[in-house]
Design an enzyme around this catalytic site. Structure first.
Site, PDB file in Angstrom:
ATOM      1  N   HIS A 100       0.826  -1.206   0.000  1.00 30.98           N
ATOM      2  CA  HIS A 100       0.000   0.000   0.000  1.00 30.98           C
ATOM      3  C   HIS A 100       0.863   1.261   0.000  1.00 30.98           C
ATOM      4  O   HIS A 100       2.059   1.230   0.326  1.00 30.98           O
ATOM      5  CB  HIS A 100      -0.911   0.008   1.227  1.00 30.98           C
ATOM      6  CG  HIS A 100      -0.161  -0.047   2.531  1.00 30.98           C
ATOM      7  ND1 HIS A 100       0.434   1.065   3.091  1.00 30.98           N
ATOM      8  CD2 HIS A 100       0.112  -1.083   3.346  1.00 30.98           C
ATOM      9  CE1 HIS A 100       1.030   0.712   4.217  1.00 30.98           C
ATOM     10  NE2 HIS A 100       0.857  -0.584   4.403  1.00 30.98           N
TER      11      HIS A 100
ATOM     12  N   GLU B  19      -1.930  -7.468   7.334  1.00 27.58           N
ATOM     13  CA  GLU B  19      -0.616  -7.360   7.960  1.00 27.58           C
ATOM     14  C   GLU B  19      -0.522  -8.208   9.220  1.00 27.58           C
ATOM     15  O   GLU B  19      -1.532  -8.584   9.825  1.00 27.58           O
ATOM     16  CB  GLU B  19      -0.321  -5.885   8.274  1.00 27.58           C
ATOM     17  CG  GLU B  19       1.072  -5.605   8.830  1.00 27.58           C
ATOM     18  CD  GLU B  19       2.216  -6.062   7.923  1.00 27.58           C
ATOM     19  OE1 GLU B  19       2.374  -7.306   7.751  1.00 27.58           O
ATOM     20  OE2 GLU B  19       2.950  -5.204   7.408  1.00 27.58           O
TER      21      GLU B  19
END
Length: 209
Positions: free
Chosen positions: A9, A82
């Site tokens: 990202h 994550e």
């Protein structure tokens, strides 16, 4: 042959504040949106069959920017989120260093020895990430797939393809925001074409975060 394009990202507000994010979330900064836009431009002529994204907003928003107005389905996959960092999430790096100095050192420098009581271990992370990766490969033969995810997830995926042991997980290259990795898989043969490439980023947007 399946081609996997893998990216992180764009920069987030917590990246800028030097806070651990993990399973918590923060919005992309203006710079993060710009980074995603640069990768979108780089990949504009690349045909994708599907986009797989972590369900966390920072990754999904990056996927949306790269997709732009193209008719490509984005599939949210929680297994690509994550690493869960437990008590560290939301804390600034300096605070973690002060409160959890030993664990912090092992996390970065000796990941094979790192243990946690509040978050997720590297072995747990590997199990869910590589399980998801194998499923994506199995279900998408002869397709071009974009995966939008997070730093430690990408490190685990690339270590898997490069057959690196856990103690070498943090070997270079650094995974910059919207850096691009490309893996081609033809039957049992795997070819890593790119690993953490940032050639699409202008010099003023290559900040480490």
């Amino acid at each position: 042959m399946i081609r996997l394009f893998i990216t992180r990202h764009g920069q987030t507000e917590w990246n800028l504040e030097k806070r651990f994010q993990g399973s918590k979330d923060s919005l992309l900064t203006e710079l993060g949106e710009k980074q995603a836009g640069m990768l979108r431009d780089r990949l504009a002529s690349q045909n994708f069959d599907l986009i797989y994204s972590s369900h966390l907003q920072r990754a999904y928003r990056t996927a949306e920017i790269i997709k732009d107005n193209r008719e490509i389905k984005i599939i949210k996959d929680k297994a690509l989120s994550e690493m869960k960092l437990g008590d560290w999430e939301g804390l600034k790096y300096d605070d973690v260093i002060e409160k959890y100095s030993k664990e912090y050192d092992l996390f970065w420098n000796k990941p094979h020895l790192f243990e946690t009581t509040s978050g997720e271990g590297y072995s747990e992370l590997k199990k869910r990430v590589i399980g998801s990766l194998k499923r994506i490969i199995r279900e998408n033969d002869e397709k071009n797939i974009l995966i939008v995810t997070h730093t430690i997830v990408i490190k685990q995926i690339m270590a898997y393809f490069e057959k690196r042991p856990l103690e070498k997980l943090w070997d270079l290259p650094y995974i910059h925001p919207t850096s691009l990795s490309l893996i081609e898989i033809d039957d049992e043969k795997t070819n890593v074409k790119l690993h953490g490439d940032i050639s699409h980023l202008e010099n003023n947007v290559k900040e480490i975060c």
